[in-house]
Design a protein around this motif. Structure first.
Motif, PDB file in Angstrom:
ATOM      1  N   HIS A 140       0.862  -1.194   0.000  1.00 16.12           N
ATOM      2  CA  HIS A 140       0.000   0.000   0.000  1.00 16.12           C
ATOM      3  C   HIS A 140       0.887   1.229   0.000  1.00 16.12           C
ATOM      4  N   ASP A 144       6.001   4.304   5.492  1.00 15.84           N
ATOM      5  CA  ASP A 144       6.833   3.307   6.184  1.00 15.84           C
ATOM      6  C   ASP A 144       6.857   1.977   5.432  1.00 15.84           C
ATOM      7  N   HIS A 145       6.230   1.973   4.226  1.00 16.80           N
ATOM      8  CA  HIS A 145       6.259   0.796   3.337  1.00 16.80           C
ATOM      9  C   HIS A 145       6.816   1.146   1.955  1.00 16.80           C
ATOM     10  N   HIS A 196       1.590   3.820   2.189  1.00 17.56           N
ATOM     11  CA  HIS A 196       2.158   4.540   3.338  1.00 17.56           C
ATOM     12  C   HIS A 196       3.691   4.589   3.331  1.00 17.56           C
ATOM     13  N   HIS A 222      -7.352  -0.966   4.760  1.00 20.24           N
ATOM     14  CA  HIS A 222      -6.435  -0.024   5.413  1.00 20.24           C
ATOM     15  C   HIS A 222      -6.344   1.252   4.582  1.00 20.24           C
ATOM     16  N   ASP A 224      -0.659  -3.754   5.865  1.00 16.98           N
ATOM     17  CA  ASP A 224      -1.226  -3.226   7.111  1.00 16.98           C
ATOM     18  C   ASP A 224      -2.717  -3.501   7.279  1.00 16.98           C
TER      19      ASP A 224
HETATM   20 ZN   LIG Z   1       0.029   1.515   6.486  1.00 20.89          ZN
END
Ligand SMILES: [Zn+2]
Length: 290
Positions: free
Chosen positions: A93, A97-98, A95, A158, A177
């Motif tokens: 996805h 932190d990914h 975000h 998410h 997530d």
């Molecule tokens: Zn996430």
């Protein structure tokens, strides 16, 4: 580096600490740990989302890439398992932190994949992270290292671009997530996430798993279908209580103060906005209140 810091400030909500002068130092102190899962599948724990790692003669396949300042450490962790080129990377996805390492991995020649909505929503949200170069609308399969890796869209959960990554031969699913073992689900409503869709996504995860399936969450530790079923059942209870609260004319604020998740809070309340009961109920209201 300046660009990296700007993007960090923009996405501070996803970091587990307050942004300040110590950011670089905090990244310096992060250690990568490689956890074997099954067959040739491992995951790397560092800071941010769990990174899926699948290695073999055809090359290294990664799932997500945490934050840009961690790329060197991630590559070093990969090298403890495989000397093959890092050829493919899937973003579960959007975000940061990914996806924070996308630019670095792209420069190394890694081909980065993600759902259409990951790319488009990163644009809508004006993220500074590099979006995936190759996108797909429903699903895709990689035929590498002796097995089929199936990447498929979940219902909006998410975010609006979530995928599960299933390793058919090793019997492993990386969930991004949509599922985490550290807190309540986080439903990012502003980026197309859905409370009711999260429940449907758990139904899908249960459907593609069996008792032996190793489930790698976006955050947390290796899980299994029994734990996912219990988590889904909790969500059904919260859904029904929220629906009753709405029928009884309660406002969101009243519902958040009414103890609707009381017996689950000790285990799952994160104590910060992401992964809190209050945010989860807000997402439930967004789906169910008219
Ligand atoms: Zn996430």
């Amino acid at each position: 580096m300046r660009k990296t810091l700007q993007s960090l400030v923009k996405t501070a909500a996803f970091l587990p600490f307050t942004i300040g002068a110590s950011v670089a130092q905090d990244f310096d102190s992060v250690e990568m740990k490689v956890h074997p899962v099954a067959g040739n599948v491992s995951y790397i724990e560092g800071m941010g989302g769990n990174i899926g790692l699948f290695a073999g003669a055809d090359g290294v396949f990664l799932i997500d890439d945490q934050y840009a300042p961690l790329t060197e450490k991630i590559v070093a962790a990969v090298r403890t398992v495989s000397a093959e080129p890092i050829r493919f990377l899937v973003n579960t996805h959007m975000h940061p932190d990914h996806t924070g390492g996308n630019e670095n991995f792209g420069k190394m020649g890694t081909m980065i994949f993600g759902h259409d909505n990951v790319r488009s929503q990163m644009g809508v949200a004006d993220y500074k992270e590099a979006p995936p170069l190759v996108t797909f609308s429903d699903d895709m399969s990689f035929h590498i290292n002796g097995e089929t890796v199936h990447v498929f869209k979940t219902p909006n959960a998410h975010t609006n671009g979530d995928v599960f990554v299933r390793f058919a031969g090793s019997n492993v699913v990386h969930t991004g997530d949509v599922y985490r073992t550290t807190s309540y689900p986080y439903v990012d409503v502003a980026n197309g996430g859905s409370f009711l869709g999260t429940i449907k996504a758990y139904d899908l995860l249960i459907e593609v798993s069996d008792a032996a399936t190793k489930i790698v969450p976006g955050h947390g530790v290796i899980s299994n279908v029994g734990e996912v079923r219990a988590f889904r059942d909790m969500m059904l209870v919260i859904r029904d209580r929220t629906a009753a609260a709405i029928r009884n004319g309660m406002t969101l604020e009243q519902a958040q103060g009414a103890g609707l998740t009381a017996e689950y809070d000790e285990r799952w309340e994160s104590g910060r906005p992401i992964g809190s009961s209050a945010k989860l109920l807000e997402a439930a209201y967004a789906d169910m209140a008219q």
